[in-house]
Design a protein around this motif. Structure first.
Motif, PDB file in Angstrom:
ATOM      1  N   TYR A  29      -9.026  40.562  60.438  1.00 52.48           N
ATOM      2  CA  TYR A  29      -7.730  41.028  59.964  1.00 52.48           C
ATOM      3  C   TYR A  29      -6.983  39.858  59.353  1.00 52.48           C
ATOM      4  CZ  TYR A  29      -4.879  39.580  64.020  1.00 52.48           C
ATOM      5  OH  TYR A  29      -4.187  38.884  64.958  1.00 52.48           O
ATOM      6  N   SER A  31      -4.470  37.894  59.591  1.00 52.85           N
ATOM      7  CA  SER A  31      -4.087  36.590  60.121  1.00 52.85           C
ATOM      8  C   SER A  31      -5.303  35.792  60.606  1.00 52.85           C
ATOM      9  CB  SER A  31      -3.008  36.710  61.189  1.00 52.85           C
ATOM     10  OG  SER A  31      -3.365  37.677  62.115  1.00 52.85           O
ATOM     11  N   SER A  34      -6.218  34.077  57.388  1.00 53.26           N
ATOM     12  CA  SER A  34      -5.300  32.998  57.008  1.00 53.26           C
ATOM     13  C   SER A  34      -5.453  31.812  57.959  1.00 53.26           C
ATOM     14  CB  SER A  34      -3.863  33.506  56.972  1.00 53.26           C
ATOM     15  OG  SER A  34      -3.400  33.762  58.264  1.00 53.26           O
ATOM     16  N   LYS A  38      -6.352  28.157  56.719  1.00 55.78           N
ATOM     17  CA  LYS A  38      -5.432  27.062  57.011  1.00 55.78           C
ATOM     18  C   LYS A  38      -6.179  25.907  57.679  1.00 55.78           C
ATOM     19  CE  LYS A  38      -0.727  28.756  57.352  1.00 55.78           C
ATOM     20  NZ  LYS A  38       0.329  29.207  58.273  1.00 55.78           N
ATOM     21  N   VAL A  45       0.730  28.496  52.698  1.00 51.72           N
ATOM     22  CA  VAL A  45       1.508  29.534  53.377  1.00 51.72           C
ATOM     23  C   VAL A  45       0.710  30.830  53.448  1.00 51.72           C
ATOM     24  CG1 VAL A  45       3.800  28.617  52.904  1.00 51.72           C
ATOM     25  CG2 VAL A  45       2.693  30.101  51.221  1.00 51.72           C
ATOM     26  N   GLU A  46       0.881  31.548  54.568  1.00 50.87           N
ATOM     27  CA  GLU A  46       0.159  32.800  54.769  1.00 50.87           C
ATOM     28  C   GLU A  46       0.433  33.817  53.678  1.00 50.87           C
ATOM     29  OE1 GLU A  46       0.577  34.886  58.428  1.00 50.87           O
ATOM     30  OE2 GLU A  46       0.179  33.076  59.593  1.00 50.87           O
ATOM     31  N   GLY A  47       1.658  33.795  53.221  1.00 49.22           N
ATOM     32  CA  GLY A  47       2.104  34.822  52.282  1.00 49.22           C
ATOM     33  C   GLY A  47       1.224  34.939  51.048  1.00 49.22           C
ATOM     34  N   THR A  48       0.634  33.815  50.650  1.00 47.68           N
ATOM     35  CA  THR A  48      -0.222  33.828  49.460  1.00 47.68           C
ATOM     36  C   THR A  48      -1.386  34.795  49.614  1.00 47.68           C
ATOM     37  OG1 THR A  48       0.265  31.476  49.430  1.00 47.68           O
ATOM     38  CG2 THR A  48      -1.316  32.268  47.820  1.00 47.68           C
ATOM     39  N   TYR A  50      -1.647  37.705  51.206  1.00 45.67           N
ATOM     40  CA  TYR A  50      -1.459  39.164  51.211  1.00 45.67           C
ATOM     41  C   TYR A  50      -1.581  39.810  49.827  1.00 45.67           C
ATOM     42  CZ  TYR A  50      -0.435  38.763  56.135  1.00 45.67           C
ATOM     43  OH  TYR A  50      -0.556  38.529  57.464  1.00 45.67           O
ATOM     44  N   ARG A  75      -3.191  46.948  62.779  1.00 47.97           N
ATOM     45  CA  ARG A  75      -3.668  45.909  61.869  1.00 47.97           C
ATOM     46  C   ARG A  75      -4.714  46.472  60.921  1.00 47.97           C
ATOM     47  NH1 ARG A  75      -4.845  41.490  66.593  1.00 47.97           N
ATOM     48  NH2 ARG A  75      -2.738  40.605  66.706  1.00 47.97           N
ATOM     49  N   LYS A  76      -4.760  45.835  59.754  1.00 47.16           N
ATOM     50  CA  LYS A  76      -5.810  46.186  58.793  1.00 47.16           C
ATOM     51  C   LYS A  76      -6.982  45.248  59.003  1.00 47.16           C
ATOM     52  CE  LYS A  76      -2.957  47.828  54.942  1.00 47.16           C
ATOM     53  NZ  LYS A  76      -2.358  47.423  53.665  1.00 47.16           N
ATOM     54  N   TYR A  78     -10.365  43.932  57.521  1.00 46.58           N
ATOM     55  CA  TYR A  78     -11.026  43.929  56.212  1.00 46.58           C
ATOM     56  C   TYR A  78     -12.517  43.679  56.345  1.00 46.58           C
ATOM     57  CZ  TYR A  78      -6.437  43.740  54.060  1.00 46.58           C
ATOM     58  OH  TYR A  78      -5.158  44.033  53.649  1.00 46.58           O
TER      59      TYR A  78
ATOM     60  N   LEU B  63       3.246  42.351  54.603  1.00 44.76           N
ATOM     61  CA  LEU B  63       4.014  41.164  54.979  1.00 44.76           C
ATOM     62  C   LEU B  63       5.025  41.491  56.071  1.00 44.76           C
ATOM     63  CD1 LEU B  63       4.516  39.598  51.468  1.00 44.76           C
ATOM     64  CD2 LEU B  63       3.389  38.495  53.392  1.00 44.76           C
ATOM     65  N   ARG B  66       3.365  41.694  59.236  1.00 50.56           N
ATOM     66  CA  ARG B  66       3.036  40.360  59.740  1.00 50.56           C
ATOM     67  C   ARG B  66       4.263  39.697  60.363  1.00 50.56           C
ATOM     68  NH1 ARG B  66      -0.085  37.264  62.434  1.00 50.56           N
ATOM     69  NH2 ARG B  66      -0.251  35.101  61.733  1.00 50.56           N
ATOM     70  N   GLN B  93       5.899  29.807  58.013  1.00 48.41           N
ATOM     71  CA  GLN B  93       4.495  30.170  58.131  1.00 48.41           C
ATOM     72  C   GLN B  93       4.042  31.085  56.988  1.00 48.41           C
ATOM     73  OE1 GLN B  93       3.443  31.491  62.027  1.00 48.41           O
ATOM     74  NE2 GLN B  93       1.302  31.857  61.480  1.00 48.41           N
ATOM     75  N   ILE B  94       4.864  32.068  56.713  1.00 48.01           N
ATOM     76  CA  ILE B  94       4.463  33.030  55.675  1.00 48.01           C
ATOM     77  C   ILE B  94       4.783  32.492  54.278  1.00 48.01           C
ATOM     78  CG2 ILE B  94       4.905  35.349  54.750  1.00 48.01           C
ATOM     79  CD1 ILE B  94       5.243  36.298  57.594  1.00 48.01           C
ATOM     80  N   MET B 100       4.721  31.634  47.730  1.00 48.23           N
ATOM     81  CA  MET B 100       3.637  32.618  47.702  1.00 48.23           C
ATOM     82  C   MET B 100       3.136  32.901  46.299  1.00 48.23           C
ATOM     83  SD  MET B 100       5.014  35.504  50.205  1.00 48.23           S
ATOM     84  CE  MET B 100       4.282  36.739  49.169  1.00 48.23           C
TER      85      MET B 100
END
Lengths: 109, 521
Positions: A29, A31, A34, A38, A45-48, A50, A75-76, A78, B63, B66, B93-94, B100
């Motif tokens: 999933y 995280s 990520s 990491k 950053v995690e956001g990238t 998604y 949770r998804k 994958y 997001l 999350r 963190q995100i 992003m």
């Protein structure tokens, strides 16, 4: 043009390849993915991740299933698709040839 | 309205000793007030920057999930309240939208300067600063002037009646600026992340003040509750009414276009005027109706005509409005209208095709009715034209160049397609053959129409042949290319003279046939 930016661009360029490699080994999933990226210093950053996952899912490279979570929202998870596998093979080949090309530049022509 | 407010949809908040309950991705959290502000600002900026992307909504909910998950992790052990430190940690963190999406910082730094030069200002209705439909505010934003000025002008135009239809048209055609990106385009500001976030925080403040205001006004007693309830009902009625009114106006506009088109078509036909002679619409409608194939009447003809011109007229109007104001093509109302008009004109084309084929069938066969008139035995014959000038009144079509002269008189249709030729007689007798010709869907019908043609020649003992300039048939009968041919057969060594008066030059003689023809003026 700064060096920091250039490095992040390079990493960004191979992010799809890395994600495919991770989900090929086992279902993950977001995280999980990520975290691993990491750890490998491939992601800041995690956001990238998604938008990338959604794009890859829409392209048919990966797919997901929902799983309930004890803590927090569902949770998804994958996994890679057939198409994703063939894309991954192509990308890896491309990566190999890229490293070879760069290596070849070490020798005088 | 319409604008997606994550704060509205996901963060329904109530104050509880400076902590706020918020709902993130279906999970309820207690959040400090400062943390709430930061968090909602963050979520809003995420949503706004993702809105531009394909699948942005999905990415945003991932997001958001999350964020909820990270809060859950951080909360489980320690306190149950989300602090600003936690929010900061989650954001770190995100990542912020810039981190992003704008990872190519170089691009992001250069882009704003470039884009400021190519801002395309677009006309939108301003739904947040509206009096009626937001048209005036939108126009004001477009031309960068004070909305009040536009409103005053609009009020004058609308009250004087001129601007009323125009306002409605603009209201329907101009889309409302719904997304922050559209609002920026409306104001002519470049659409980039920074502006989007500014826009978002501005909206956030508005929402916050709305929320606070609402909380202050929380009804305390029964009376206030009733008032609030009535206000809600009133608002609902107003909203519904405005929707209904809008649709009524749209139908009115369509009806208006319909009438306009009918009038235009009508004018096209009734406008034909020769000298002081006007066309009589009822007569022409009758003739048209008679001339149509079976199964079609005058009304169906007009209806088909309307369907055919509808699309071009609509197209011209909408294109010109769109070009003047640089409007986008997508507008739900317009889409529906486009589809409707497309279907209508397609129906028009099909019907026109059927009509055309049917009409062509009506001209398939030709038949003639011939009649012989014998001439006295003289040496010299004279052709005299008989003019119908005195009969003319009412409708007339005249074309000097083509020599066409048609008119209606006494419920008869007069036409001057009369051909005359002179030939050598096969024997020593002199005679005239009057041939009446018509087309029809079968020879029976063609024969019937041909025999209905009236054309009477007169012959006297001196050899004078009087030929009327026009033939006629009752106008209850259809046009089927009726015409008349006069063939004069004369023995050799006789002469023929054509007298031409200036009133009427018809019929003319085909001079190739005989050499011994003289003109008398």
């Amino acid at each position: 043009m700064n060096e920091e930016n250039f490095r992040s661009q390079m990493k960004k360029g191979i992010l799809e390849l890395c994600v495919l490699k991770i989900v090929q080994v086992q279902e993950c999933y977001a995280s999980n993915i990520s975290e691993r990226l990491k750890k490998a210093d491939l992601l800041v950053v995690e956001g990238t991740l998604y938008p990338l996952l959604t794009r890859m899912k829409n392209a048919g490279w990966i797919q997901y299933r929902w799983e309930e979570s004890k803590s927090g929202p569902p949770r998804k998870y994958y996994q890679i698709t057939e198409e994703g596998i063939s894309i991954l093979q192509k990308l890896e080949k491309e990566w190999d040839s890229l490293t070879q090309s760069i290596q070849s530049l070490n020798q005088p022509s | 309205m319409g604008f997606i407010n994550p704060i509205d949809s996901i963060l329904k908040s109530t104050v509880m000793k400076k902590t706020i309950h918020i709902n993130v991705s279906g999970q309820l959290f207690h959040v400090d007030e400062d943390a709430f502000e930061k968090l909602s600002g963050y979520l809003k900026s995420l949503e706004l920057s993702l809105q531009q992307q394909e699948g942005g909504q999905e990415i945003y909910s991932d997001l958001e999930a999350r964020v909820a998950e990270l809060f859950q992790e951080k909360l489980s052990s320690k306190s149950q309240i989300v602090s600003i430190e936690m929010v900061d940690a989650v954001i770190e963190q995100i990542g912020t939208p810039e981190e992003m999406l704008g990872a190519s910082t170089e691009e992001a730094q250069q882009a704003p300067q470039e884009s400021t030069q190519v801002i395309s200002r677009r006309l939108f209705r301003d739904g947040e600063d509206k009096m009626i439909g937001g048209v005036a505010a939108g126009i004001a934003a477009y031309f960068q002037i004070d909305p009040t000025v536009v409103r005053v002008l609009a009020a004058i135009l609308i009250l004087s009646g001129v601007g009323f239809g125009f306002y409605l048209l603009l209201w329907i055609v101009i889309p409302e600026a719904k997304t922050p990106a559209e609002r920026l385009k409306m104001k002519g500001e470049p659409v980039n992340l920074k502006n989007l976030q500014d826009q978002a925080s501005q909206e956030l403040n508005e929402i916050k003040s709305r929320v606070h205001g609402w909380m202050k006004k929380e009804p305390q007693n029964a009376f206030e509750r009733i008032v609030a309830f009535l206000v809600q009902i009133f608002q609902f009625i107003l909203k519904t009414l405005s929707k209904v009114v809008r649709w009524i106006l749209i139908s009115f506009l369509i009806f208006f276009l319909f009438t306009l088109t009918i009038v235009l078509i009508g004018l096209f036909f009734t406008g034909i005027q020769v000298g002081s002679v006007h066309l009589i619409p009822s007569e022409i409608a009758g003739i048209l109706g008679n001339s149509l194939p079976e199964g079609f009447d005058a009304f169906s003809f007009w209806a088909i005509g309307f369907l055919l011109v509808l699309a071009p007229i609509y197209w011209v109007i909408s294109i010109s409005i769109r070009m003047i104001f640089n409007l986008p093509k997508t507008n739900p109302v317009l889409k529906k209208l486009n589809t409707t008009i497309g279907i209508l004109s397609a129906i028009g084309w099909v019907l026109a095709f059927v009509l055309g084929v049917q009409l062509a069938m009506e001209f398939r066969t030709t038949d003639t009715v011939a009649q012989s008139v014998s001439l006295p035995k003289v040496n010299q014959y004279t052709i005299v034209n008989e003019s119908f000038q005195s009969l003319k009144s009412g409708f007339e079509i005249e074309d000097e160049e083509d020599g066409i002269d048609w008119f209606i008189s006494n419920k008869r249709w007069y036409q001057n397609q009369v051909e005359v030729d002179v030939n050598d007689s096969p024997d020593s007798t002199a005679f005239v053959k009057v041939i009446r010709i018509s087309k029809g869907k079968d020879s029976e019908k063609a024969h019937e129409l041909a025999s209905e043609i009236q054309y009477s020649i007169r012959v006297d003992s001196t050899g004078k042949i009087t030929l009327p300039s026009h033939f006629s048939f009752p106008f209850s009968q259809p046009f089927r290319a009726q015409h008349v041919r006069i063939r004069i057969f004369l023995p050799k060594s006789t002469e023929i003279i054509q007298q031409i008066d200036d009133q009427c030059t018809f019929p003319t003689i085909d001079r190739r046939e005989v050499a011994n023809i003289k003109h008398l003026y």
